[in-house]
Design a protein around this motif. Structure first.
Motif, PDB file in Angstrom:
ATOM      1  N   ALA A 189      11.605   2.295   4.036  1.00  0.00           N
ATOM      2  CA  ALA A 189      12.735   3.224   4.154  1.00  0.00           C
ATOM      3  C   ALA A 189      13.187   3.350   5.606  1.00  0.00           C
ATOM      4  O   ALA A 189      14.392   3.372   5.903  1.00  0.00           O
ATOM      5  N   ASN A 190      12.232   3.418   6.529  1.00  0.00           N
ATOM      6  CA  ASN A 190      12.567   3.511   7.955  1.00  0.00           C
ATOM      7  C   ASN A 190      13.274   2.241   8.437  1.00  0.00           C
ATOM      8  O   ASN A 190      14.260   2.313   9.183  1.00  0.00           O
ATOM      9  N   ALA A 191      12.762   1.084   8.013  1.00  0.00           N
ATOM     10  CA  ALA A 191      13.374  -0.184   8.416  1.00  0.00           C
ATOM     11  C   ALA A 191      14.792  -0.305   7.885  1.00  0.00           C
ATOM     12  O   ALA A 191      15.704  -0.778   8.584  1.00  0.00           O
TER      13      ALA A 191
ATOM     14  N   ASP B   9       0.837  -1.189   0.000  1.00  0.00           N
ATOM     15  CA  ASP B   9       0.000   0.000   0.000  1.00  0.00           C
ATOM     16  C   ASP B   9       0.872   1.239   0.000  1.00  0.00           C
ATOM     17  O   ASP B   9       2.092   1.183  -0.033  1.00  0.00           O
ATOM     18  N   GLY B  10       0.243   2.412   0.069  1.00  0.00           N
ATOM     19  CA  GLY B  10       0.978   3.668  -0.018  1.00  0.00           C
ATOM     20  C   GLY B  10       1.947   3.875   1.101  1.00  0.00           C
ATOM     21  O   GLY B  10       2.937   4.581   0.971  1.00  0.00           O
ATOM     22  N   GLY B  11       1.687   3.263   2.292  1.00  0.00           N
ATOM     23  CA  GLY B  11       2.581   3.452   3.429  1.00  0.00           C
ATOM     24  C   GLY B  11       3.789   2.554   3.392  1.00  0.00           C
ATOM     25  O   GLY B  11       4.728   2.744   4.153  1.00  0.00           O
ATOM     26  N   GLN B  12       3.801   1.594   2.520  1.00  0.00           N
ATOM     27  CA  GLN B  12       4.882   0.613   2.489  1.00  0.00           C
ATOM     28  C   GLN B  12       6.246   1.235   2.186  1.00  0.00           C
ATOM     29  O   GLN B  12       7.218   0.929   2.864  1.00  0.00           O
ATOM     30  N   PRO B  13       6.388   2.114   1.167  1.00  0.00           N
ATOM     31  CA  PRO B  13       7.707   2.663   0.868  1.00  0.00           C
ATOM     32  C   PRO B  13       8.346   3.393   2.053  1.00  0.00           C
ATOM     33  O   PRO B  13       9.537   3.211   2.310  1.00  0.00           O
ATOM     34  N   GLN B  14       7.579   4.211   2.780  1.00  0.00           N
ATOM     35  CA  GLN B  14       8.129   4.938   3.923  1.00  0.00           C
ATOM     36  C   GLN B  14       8.477   3.986   5.062  1.00  0.00           C
ATOM     37  O   GLN B  14       9.513   4.117   5.717  1.00  0.00           O
ATOM     38  N   GLU B  15       7.618   3.002   5.273  1.00  0.00           N
ATOM     39  CA  GLU B  15       7.857   1.985   6.292  1.00  0.00           C
ATOM     40  C   GLU B  15       9.142   1.229   5.973  1.00  0.00           C
ATOM     41  O   GLU B  15       9.977   0.960   6.846  1.00  0.00           O
TER      42      GLU B  15
ATOM     43  N   GLY C 250      20.667   0.106   8.830  1.00  0.00           N
ATOM     44  CA  GLY C 250      21.881   0.560   8.151  1.00  0.00           C
ATOM     45  C   GLY C 250      22.062  -0.099   6.798  1.00  0.00           C
ATOM     46  O   GLY C 250      23.180  -0.371   6.360  1.00  0.00           O
ATOM     47  N   LYS C 251      20.952  -0.375   6.120  1.00  0.00           N
ATOM     48  CA  LYS C 251      20.988  -1.060   4.831  1.00  0.00           C
ATOM     49  C   LYS C 251      20.301  -0.220   3.756  1.00  0.00           C
ATOM     50  O   LYS C 251      19.547   0.711   4.043  1.00  0.00           O
ATOM     51  N   THR C 252      20.574  -0.573   2.497  1.00  0.00           N
ATOM     52  CA  THR C 252      19.837  -0.029   1.355  1.00  0.00           C
ATOM     53  C   THR C 252      19.243  -1.221   0.608  1.00  0.00           C
ATOM     54  O   THR C 252      19.688  -2.361   0.784  1.00  0.00           O
ATOM     55  N   LEU C 253      18.259  -0.971  -0.240  1.00  0.00           N
ATOM     56  CA  LEU C 253      17.660  -2.055  -1.016  1.00  0.00           C
ATOM     57  C   LEU C 253      18.706  -2.759  -1.875  1.00  0.00           C
ATOM     58  O   LEU C 253      18.679  -3.968  -2.056  1.00  0.00           O
ATOM     59  N   GLU C 254      19.657  -1.958  -2.398  1.00  0.00           N
ATOM     60  CA  GLU C 254      20.698  -2.518  -3.262  1.00  0.00           C
ATOM     61  C   GLU C 254      21.644  -3.442  -2.499  1.00  0.00           C
ATOM     62  O   GLU C 254      22.262  -4.329  -3.088  1.00  0.00           O
ATOM     63  N   SER C 255      21.766  -3.242  -1.188  1.00  0.00           N
ATOM     64  CA  SER C 255      22.681  -4.069  -0.393  1.00  0.00           C
ATOM     65  C   SER C 255      22.036  -5.386   0.044  1.00  0.00           C
ATOM     66  O   SER C 255      22.715  -6.260   0.569  1.00  0.00           O
TER      67      SER C 255
END
Length: 307
Positions: free
Chosen positions: A10-12, A2-8, A17-22
């Motif tokens: 990003a916070n996680a 849902d719309g809240g997933q990206p921010q959630e 200390g991670k990025t999606l690419e890592s």
């Protein structure tokens, strides 16, 4: 998601200390698609801190099991250690003074035990499904086959595992997991027994040739040899029936539902798992003897005669 997933998400990622690419690609894709909750990020970050876990998450199937059960590798080590130890002791007791002279036979038997123990931990281990449900493609161009294969891919790997991290299963899906794992263990049992028996027979033949065709040795080998196909089918059936149920109960009920929620100390938890799996191995040895006798593979113990 849902719309809240990206921010959630990003916070996680920021907290870990991670990025999606890592992240591993399959985990990153599952998170972006909303197939798994963002709590999986923290679980992966914990795994990424140890060298052993860091090494194994790169291999197919390990990440899904290690996130679902952070003690998966410990349990694998415990089970294989118990298997090697008990099998080696049994070989020592069975062969007595000939143990070192027959080390090739011992090695073949122990290797097959390790393969079986690995599969007995791997197949019924709780998993976190990262990929989307698989379709059957154009196989037989049948919608029923496609629907069945898709259904199988949605079933848990352990019929009794706790539905965590957003996973939910019906009673039918859990029941199917018993049959699905049983069929896999049937094949594993046949393979392990066939390879082990074949290796033993081949080593005996080679040894007989080396000792110049000792007739006594050959007669002894024939007297104690097992029928290759029958013994393989019997052991496969035993793994599909007894081992399948016992190991699913151990991993999905006793460990995940009773030990892990209440034993918070990692050392105490490891020792508890060791005791549980040792008891399960001992029970399995007793049940195998009964099963082999019931199916006629091993001779039944003679009843004591009364005057």
């Amino acid at each position: 998601g849902d719309g809240g997933q990206p921010q959630e998400l990003a916070n996680a990622l920021a907290m870990a200390g991670k990025t999606l690419e890592s992240l591993p690609p399959n985990l990153a894709s599952a998170l972006k698609a909303g197939r798994v909750p963002v709590t999986a990020v923290a679980l992966f970050a914990a795994l990424d801190k140890t060298l052993v876990s860091k090494f194994f998450v790169g291999f197919a199937g390990f990440l899904e099991r290690m996130i679902a059960d952070p003690m998966f590798m410990t349990k694998m080590g415990i089970e294989c250690g118990i298997g090697v130890g008990t099998k080696s002791l049994a070989e020592w007791e069975k062969r007595k003074g000939a143990f070192w002279n027959e080390l090739d036979f011992v090695a073949a038997d122990v290797a097959m035990a390790i393969i079986a123990d690995f599969c007995l931990v791997w197949l019924p281990a709780p998993t976190l499904r990262l990929g989307a449900a698989k379709s059957a493609g154009k196989f037989l161009n049948s919608r029923r086959v496609a629907a069945f294969k898709t259904f199988l891919s949605t079933c848990p790997d352990n019929a009794f595992q706790v539905a965590t991290l957003g996973q939910r299963w019906t009673l039918v899906q859990r029941g199917t997991a018993v049959v699905k794992n049983g069929s896999k263990l049937f094949v594993v049992g046949i393979f392990a027994s066939f390879l082990g028996t074949l290796a033993t027979k081949s080593l005996k033949q080679l040894r007989n040739k080396i000792v110049d065709g000792d007739d006594t040795a050959k007669a002894g080998d024939k007297a104690h040899s097992l029928p290759l196909l029958r013994s393989s089918l019997t052991y496969g059936s035993y793994m599909a029936l007894s081992s399948n149920i016992r190991y699913q109960l151990v991993a999905g009920v006793f460990e995940q539902r009773f030990l892990e929620p209440f034993v918070k100390n990692s050392t105490a938890l490891g020792l508890s798992c060791l005791a549980l799996r040792t008891a399960n191995t001992f029970l399995g040895s007793l049940l195998w003897v009964d099963f082999a006798r019931l199916t006629g593979l091993h001779p039944k113990a003679e009843e004591p005669k009364h005057a």
